[in-house]
Write an enzyme that holds these catalytic residues in place. Structure first.
Site, PDB file in Angstrom:
ATOM      1  N   LYS A  76       0.849  -1.188   0.000  1.00 30.54           N
ATOM      2  CA  LYS A  76       0.000   0.000   0.000  1.00 30.54           C
ATOM      3  C   LYS A  76       0.890   1.246   0.000  1.00 30.54           C
ATOM      4  CE  LYS A  76      -4.133  -1.758   2.315  1.00 30.54           C
ATOM      5  NZ  LYS A  76      -3.818  -3.188   2.173  1.00 30.54           N
ATOM      6  N   ASP A 110      -1.013  -1.882  -4.217  1.00 29.29           N
ATOM      7  CA  ASP A 110      -2.391  -1.935  -3.756  1.00 29.29           C
ATOM      8  C   ASP A 110      -3.060  -0.585  -3.990  1.00 29.29           C
ATOM      9  OD1 ASP A 110      -3.834  -4.068  -2.852  1.00 29.29           O
ATOM     10  OD2 ASP A 110      -2.869  -4.154  -0.895  1.00 29.29           O
ATOM     11  N   MET A 111      -4.340  -0.617  -4.317  1.00 29.32           N
ATOM     12  CA  MET A 111      -5.088   0.622  -4.466  1.00 29.32           C
ATOM     13  C   MET A 111      -5.880   0.870  -3.189  1.00 29.32           C
ATOM     14  SD  MET A 111      -5.486   3.143  -6.538  1.00 29.32           S
ATOM     15  CE  MET A 111      -5.084   2.603  -8.212  1.00 29.32           C
ATOM     16  N   ARG A 160      -4.566  -5.902 -11.508  1.00 27.13           N
ATOM     17  CA  ARG A 160      -5.332  -6.780 -10.615  1.00 27.13           C
ATOM     18  C   ARG A 160      -6.718  -6.148 -10.495  1.00 27.13           C
ATOM     19  NH1 ARG A 160      -3.735  -6.233  -4.656  1.00 27.13           N
ATOM     20  NH2 ARG A 160      -2.116  -7.789  -5.006  1.00 27.13           N
ATOM     21  N   GLY A 164     -13.353  -3.518  -4.869  1.00 31.12           N
ATOM     22  CA  GLY A 164     -13.125  -2.304  -4.096  1.00 31.12           C
ATOM     23  C   GLY A 164     -13.631  -2.441  -2.679  1.00 31.12           C
ATOM     24  N   ALA A 165     -12.767  -2.116  -1.702  1.00 32.62           N
ATOM     25  CA  ALA A 165     -13.101  -2.346  -0.296  1.00 32.62           C
ATOM     26  C   ALA A 165     -13.352  -1.059   0.485  1.00 32.62           C
ATOM     27  CB  ALA A 165     -11.979  -3.141   0.365  1.00 32.62           C
ATOM     28  N   THR A 202     -11.269 -12.076  -7.121  1.00 34.34           N
ATOM     29  CA  THR A 202     -12.664 -12.151  -6.678  1.00 34.34           C
ATOM     30  C   THR A 202     -12.942 -13.516  -6.075  1.00 34.34           C
ATOM     31  OG1 THR A 202     -14.972 -11.913  -7.378  1.00 34.34           O
ATOM     32  CG2 THR A 202     -13.476 -12.945  -8.935  1.00 34.34           C
ATOM     33  N   HIS A 203     -13.947 -13.555  -5.187  1.00 37.40           N
ATOM     34  CA  HIS A 203     -14.450 -14.821  -4.657  1.00 37.40           C
ATOM     35  C   HIS A 203     -15.853 -15.101  -5.195  1.00 37.40           C
ATOM     36  CE1 HIS A 203     -11.798 -13.007  -1.457  1.00 37.40           C
ATOM     37  NE2 HIS A 203     -11.167 -14.120  -1.738  1.00 37.40           N
TER      38      HIS A 203
END
Length: 284
Positions: A76, A110-111, A160, A164-165, A202-203
């Protein structure tokens, strides 16, 4: 409450130390997966925090060959100096890139929240001109991502794709699951048609099924990426079908804010976590 949460979070958190992360990575590799290790923590402002983070990533990269693991790191920007300045962060990434060159380690940027999207992309573009084994996350929940993706692919960027979290303002992001999923599918189609090397992170079973369909029509170098401990029942099936898969392995003492964000990200994550937890218990 924290102990209860850790009992759940340890399903996807490798532990507090580098060695715990590497032991987990070794197990993943033995099961046919590559790994992406991330030291938890963000928004570092102290010199010691930043230097310790860089040092730990150095140790991880140097350890991959010794531990016989095919691995990457995911960093990050705010954990290595972006809160000080973009220049400081870029300089620290350059330090990591020099170490990555020696160990032939892939590095993912990481975004984070949209406050840092422009700076992160600018840092990535600067570094990509000098180091090929470098990728960046693109978030499907942001309205700007299709334009960002086109720009990055035009310069040979490695992507990647994530949903989005971070919670974002409705004027810059898609808020409903349906619209985020639609954009994820749209961006994924662009990757399969125009990209050369990318990760589908993704899951979500629908997204995974669509990716396998697109892979039949477009022979591309790509991998699925999933969190350690999530969808463990699906991972061996994808590997058996010949797909590459990397397990994302977070570690460190800052597990609580990360875990809460993962659970808040989507309501479905709580259901997914529950089913994965039950499945994991049955497999023990």
């Amino acid at each position: 409450m924290e102990k209860i949460l850790f009992g759940v979070a340890k399903q996807w958190i490798a532990g507090n130390t580098i060695d715990e992360a590497l032991v987990t990575a070794q197990n993943s590799y033995k099961n046919g997966m590559s790994v992406i290790i991330n030291k938890l923590g963000e928004y570092h402002t102290s010199k010691n925090q930043i230097e310790n983070t860089i040092s730990e990533y150095h140790t991880i990269m140097a350890s991959f060959r010794k531990w016989k693991v095919n691995g990457a790191i995911s960093v990050k920007p705010t954990q290595i100096g972006l809160m000080k300045s973009k220049k400081k962060c870029l300089n620290n990434f350059e330090i990591l890139i020099r170490a990555a060159t020696k160990s032939q380690t892939f590095v993912w940027l990481d975004m984070e929240s949209s406050d840092h999207t422009d700076e992160t992309i600018q840092i990535y573009e600067n570094l990509l001109a000098r180091y090929e084994r470098l990728g960046i996350a693109i978030q499907a929940n942001l309205m700007r991502s299709e334009g960002d993706l086109a720009d990055l692919l035009s310069m040979g960027g490695k992507i990647r794709l994530v949903k989005g979290a971070y919670r974002e303002n409705s004027n810059i992001s898609f808020k409903s699951k349906q619209k985020v999923d639609q954009n994820y599918l749209r961006l994924m189609k662009i990757l399969f048609e125009n990209a050369n090397e990318f990760g589908i992170a993704t899951h979500d079973g629908i997204m995974i099924d669509r990716a396998t369909e697109l892979a039949k029509k477009n022979e591309k170098k790509f991998e699925f990426q999933m969190l350690r401990g999530i969808r463990d029942e699906l991972k061996p099936i994808l590997i058996k079908k010949g797909f590459s898969l990397s397990e994302y392995i977070p570690y460190g003492t800052n597990w609580l804010p990360y875990s809460i964000r993962r659970l808040k990200e989507r309501k479905r994550n709580i259901l997914l976590l529950g089913s994965s937890f039950i499945s994991h218990q049955k497999m023990r």
